[in-house]
Write a protein that holds these residues in place. Sequence first.
Motif, PDB file in Angstrom:
ATOM      1  N   THR A 150       8.191 -20.494   5.904  1.00 15.88           N
ATOM      2  CA  THR A 150       7.384 -20.524   4.687  1.00 15.88           C
ATOM      3  C   THR A 150       6.028 -19.913   5.008  1.00 15.88           C
ATOM      4  OG1 THR A 150       8.477 -22.565   3.982  1.00 15.88           O
ATOM      5  CG2 THR A 150       6.424 -21.963   2.859  1.00 15.88           C
ATOM      6  N   ILE A 151       5.670 -18.881   4.240  1.00 13.52           N
ATOM      7  CA  ILE A 151       4.409 -18.160   4.466  1.00 13.52           C
ATOM      8  C   ILE A 151       3.513 -18.341   3.253  1.00 13.52           C
ATOM      9  CG2 ILE A 151       3.347 -15.905   4.886  1.00 13.52           C
ATOM     10  CD1 ILE A 151       6.104 -15.040   6.054  1.00 13.52           C
ATOM     11  N   VAL A 152       2.279 -18.733   3.501  1.00 18.44           N
ATOM     12  CA  VAL A 152       1.251 -18.773   2.457  1.00 18.44           C
ATOM     13  C   VAL A 152       0.226 -17.702   2.808  1.00 18.44           C
ATOM     14  CG1 VAL A 152      -0.658 -20.098   1.482  1.00 18.44           C
ATOM     15  CG2 VAL A 152       1.580 -21.175   1.819  1.00 18.44           C
ATOM     16  N   CYS A 153      -0.043 -16.796   1.873  1.00 14.82           N
ATOM     17  CA  CYS A 153      -0.923 -15.663   2.160  1.00 14.82           C
ATOM     18  C   CYS A 153      -2.043 -15.594   1.129  1.00 14.82           C
ATOM     19  CB  CYS A 153      -0.129 -14.364   2.161  1.00 14.82           C
ATOM     20  SG  CYS A 153      -1.108 -12.944   2.696  1.00 14.82           S
ATOM     21  N   ASP A 154      -3.276 -15.717   1.587  1.00 13.87           N
ATOM     22  CA  ASP A 154      -4.461 -15.594   0.729  1.00 13.87           C
ATOM     23  C   ASP A 154      -5.038 -14.187   0.746  1.00 13.87           C
ATOM     24  OD1 ASP A 154      -4.445 -18.274  -0.081  1.00 13.87           O
ATOM     25  OD2 ASP A 154      -5.546 -18.912   1.701  1.00 13.87           O
ATOM     26  N   ILE A 155      -4.442 -13.282   1.499  1.00 13.55           N
ATOM     27  CA  ILE A 155      -4.927 -11.909   1.625  1.00 13.55           C
ATOM     28  C   ILE A 155      -4.281 -11.071   0.524  1.00 13.55           C
ATOM     29  CG2 ILE A 155      -5.143  -9.942   3.184  1.00 13.55           C
ATOM     30  CD1 ILE A 155      -4.247 -12.049   5.425  1.00 13.55           C
ATOM     31  N   PRO A 156      -5.055 -10.407  -0.315  1.00 16.57           N
ATOM     32  CA  PRO A 156      -4.442  -9.598  -1.380  1.00 16.57           C
ATOM     33  C   PRO A 156      -3.600  -8.473  -0.810  1.00 16.57           C
ATOM     34  CG  PRO A 156      -6.828  -9.250  -1.284  1.00 16.57           C
ATOM     35  CD  PRO A 156      -6.525 -10.378  -0.365  1.00 16.57           C
ATOM     36  N   ARG A 157      -2.341  -8.394  -1.276  1.00 15.70           N
ATOM     37  CA  ARG A 157      -1.395  -7.424  -0.725  1.00 15.70           C
ATOM     38  C   ARG A 157      -1.873  -5.981  -0.926  1.00 15.70           C
ATOM     39  NH1 ARG A 157       4.570  -6.990  -0.352  1.00 15.70           N
ATOM     40  NH2 ARG A 157       4.722  -9.226  -0.703  1.00 15.70           N
ATOM     41  N   ASP A 158      -2.537  -5.692  -2.055  1.00 12.24           N
ATOM     42  CA  ASP A 158      -2.904  -4.312  -2.393  1.00 12.24           C
ATOM     43  C   ASP A 158      -4.286  -3.913  -1.892  1.00 12.24           C
ATOM     44  OD1 ASP A 158      -0.492  -4.167  -3.687  1.00 12.24           O
ATOM     45  OD2 ASP A 158      -1.317  -4.523  -5.686  1.00 12.24           O
ATOM     46  N   ALA A 159      -4.919  -4.765  -1.089  1.00 13.77           N
ATOM     47  CA  ALA A 159      -6.295  -4.505  -0.664  1.00 13.77           C
ATOM     48  C   ALA A 159      -6.390  -3.698   0.620  1.00 13.77           C
ATOM     49  CB  ALA A 159      -7.048  -5.820  -0.490  1.00 13.77           C
ATOM     50  N   GLY A 160      -5.258  -3.367   1.238  1.00  6.77           N
ATOM     51  CA  GLY A 160      -5.327  -2.651   2.508  1.00  6.77           C
ATOM     52  C   GLY A 160      -5.944  -3.484   3.606  1.00  6.77           C
ATOM     53  N   MET A 161      -5.712  -4.810   3.556  1.00 10.29           N
ATOM     54  CA  MET A 161      -6.297  -5.722   4.543  1.00 10.29           C
ATOM     55  C   MET A 161      -5.239  -6.385   5.422  1.00 10.29           C
ATOM     56  SD  MET A 161      -9.327  -7.466   2.251  1.00 10.29           S
ATOM     57  CE  MET A 161     -10.097  -8.302   3.647  1.00 10.29           C
ATOM     58  N   GLY A 162      -4.075  -5.750   5.512  1.00  8.06           N
ATOM     59  CA  GLY A 162      -3.078  -6.202   6.476  1.00  8.06           C
ATOM     60  C   GLY A 162      -2.457  -7.544   6.168  1.00  8.06           C
ATOM     61  N   ALA A 163      -2.140  -7.793   4.890  1.00  8.02           N
ATOM     62  CA  ALA A 163      -1.548  -9.080   4.523  1.00  8.02           C
ATOM     63  C   ALA A 163      -0.238  -9.317   5.278  1.00  8.02           C
ATOM     64  CB  ALA A 163      -1.318  -9.148   3.007  1.00  8.02           C
ATOM     65  N   LEU A 164       0.654  -8.328   5.262  1.00  6.18           N
ATOM     66  CA  LEU A 164       1.944  -8.512   5.923  1.00  6.18           C
ATOM     67  C   LEU A 164       1.806  -8.517   7.443  1.00  6.18           C
ATOM     68  CD1 LEU A 164       4.266  -6.345   3.653  1.00  6.18           C
ATOM     69  CD2 LEU A 164       4.065  -8.837   3.728  1.00  6.18           C
ATOM     70  N   SER A 165       0.845  -7.768   7.964  1.00  9.38           N
ATOM     71  CA  SER A 165       0.618  -7.793   9.416  1.00  9.38           C
ATOM     72  C   SER A 165       0.149  -9.172   9.865  1.00  9.38           C
ATOM     73  CB  SER A 165      -0.417  -6.736   9.810  1.00  9.38           C
ATOM     74  OG  SER A 165       0.044  -5.438   9.517  1.00  9.38           O
ATOM     75  N   ALA A 166      -0.721  -9.803   9.054  1.00 10.93           N
ATOM     76  CA  ALA A 166      -1.150 -11.168   9.371  1.00 10.93           C
ATOM     77  C   ALA A 166       0.032 -12.122   9.324  1.00 10.93           C
ATOM     78  CB  ALA A 166      -2.236 -11.609   8.387  1.00 10.93           C
ATOM     79  N   ALA A 167       0.929 -11.925   8.345  1.00 13.61           N
ATOM     80  CA  ALA A 167       2.125 -12.767   8.269  1.00 13.61           C
ATOM     81  C   ALA A 167       3.011 -12.567   9.493  1.00 13.61           C
ATOM     82  CB  ALA A 167       2.901 -12.462   6.993  1.00 13.61           C
ATOM     83  N   ASP A 168       3.172 -11.315   9.948  1.00 16.97           N
ATOM     84  CA  ASP A 168       3.955 -11.049  11.174  1.00 16.97           C
ATOM     85  C   ASP A 168       3.438 -11.898  12.329  1.00 16.97           C
ATOM     86  OD1 ASP A 168       5.184  -8.961   9.753  1.00 16.97           O
ATOM     87  OD2 ASP A 168       3.835  -7.440  10.582  1.00 16.97           O
ATOM     88  N   VAL A 169       2.121 -11.838  12.525  1.00 15.59           N
ATOM     89  CA  VAL A 169       1.510 -12.542  13.656  1.00 15.59           C
ATOM     90  C   VAL A 169       1.648 -14.048  13.505  1.00 15.59           C
ATOM     91  CG1 VAL A 169      -0.692 -12.998  14.825  1.00 15.59           C
ATOM     92  CG2 VAL A 169      -0.075 -10.662  14.178  1.00 15.59           C
ATOM     93  N   ALA A 170       1.422 -14.553  12.287  1.00 14.44           N
ATOM     94  CA  ALA A 170       1.537 -15.992  12.058  1.00 14.44           C
ATOM     95  C   ALA A 170       2.953 -16.481  12.355  1.00 14.44           C
ATOM     96  CB  ALA A 170       1.134 -16.326  10.625  1.00 14.44           C
ATOM     97  N   VAL A 171       3.947 -15.722  11.926  1.00 12.83           N
ATOM     98  CA  VAL A 171       5.344 -16.105  12.197  1.00 12.83           C
ATOM     99  C   VAL A 171       5.610 -16.103  13.694  1.00 12.83           C
ATOM    100  CG1 VAL A 171       7.750 -15.380  11.938  1.00 12.83           C
ATOM    101  CG2 VAL A 171       6.225 -15.362   9.950  1.00 12.83           C
TER     102      VAL A 171
END
Length: 427
Positions: A150-171
């Motif tokens: 289960t992933i909770v992401c506060d980083i806007p996906r369209d902001a170019g701020m690495g939302a999915l990259s942060a999720a990779d690392v968290a997992v």
Amino acid sequence: MPMWPAPTSLASTRAQEAHAAHAGHTAQAVASAPGTWSIAGEHAGHFGGIVVMGISELRAAAAVSPRTDGKVQVRLIETTPEGEKHTDDAIELDELAKRFAQQQPGIDEQGRPTVPPLPQGGLAARVGGVIWTMINRQLLSRETAGADVTIVCDIPRDAGMGALSAADVAVALAMLPENVELDPPTRARIAEICTQAVDTFSSLPSLPARHTAALRTEEGSVSIIDYADHSVTKAAAPISGAQRAFVLFPAGADVPDQAAGIAQRRQFVDDASHAFGTESLRLLPDAPERVLDWLNAVHKVHGSKGQPTIAEASGWLRFYEAETTRTRQVARALRSGAWSDLGTILALSQQDLRTYYGLDNSDALGELAIARRALSARAASAGTSNAVLTFVPSERAENFAADFAADGLIVVPVVHGTEAVVESAAQ
């Protein structure tokens, strides 16, 4: 939601609660990682250049627990301009093994290496790919038989701020065995594994510096990542005192999809590096001239199908060399506290992204930010986002942000973050 809201509770707490509700049992471990923001160099890293990357207070958190049926079941809960969005996806580890095999290069009838097609994986393939790669890189036991994530992401996906990259690392951190020490070599290895997984399983191009920065950047600093020797050094983040930073992006706009073009550029760099037997083109003396001579020979012998034109390749190589020089200048300005020098350097970077590298999707927004007296405005993630990262004098920051919010754009304040951590683990 023109102004992106600061979280009112920890993403890790919400991930833990959501996991219990979704999976039906308590998470075995929870970890979180920060969003990232690139000052310069992100497209030159593959060339062997330098990337300057910071981290945000906005985070992605992952809660995990084991399964026994060979499946990775993922729920993503992300904050969007329209509110909270839930996405569910699943994939089997056996399917990931098949996709890995499909991504291995082959040999054609003429004995030339073939390039596998771009991966087409979505959320579960990306998250499951991180877990599968950890198993096969011996960071997880081969007895691992799946996971609920289960992933909770506060980083806007369209902001170019690495939302999915942060999720990779968290997992990856949440899946890590408790007895593994999170020292710098281990953090470097986890970053490498995350990037390998994205390259193998995700339809979106990886940006290795995001994984590295999320894992190895200290609060108040940016990471200066030199891909010639893979060193990571620090400098003060230029977002306090005299200036502040914002990421701006239009809500609901079509997100550019230039993954294939970015992959073509990287494949060209890989092919040229292989041809010259060098780890990176930056280490090759007189690289632009020699690589163009090699490419011309390739065109003559094998034809130009699947290869860039000489003009395209010349532009890319010019960009890589100039961008590496600029990121060195950025690093020098940050270390010396000469933040006022950044505007000129980043303006040239943005110009060359358009002129020589062919990525211009954020030009108009950047020009508007400069017209409104931003010190600099540069693409936050050229080719995959419409967002721009802006630096603004502190005395004008509130009015600057309010004006763009009034225009209906999403405004994300860039605030110091902290590196990725394991938040809790089952006893």
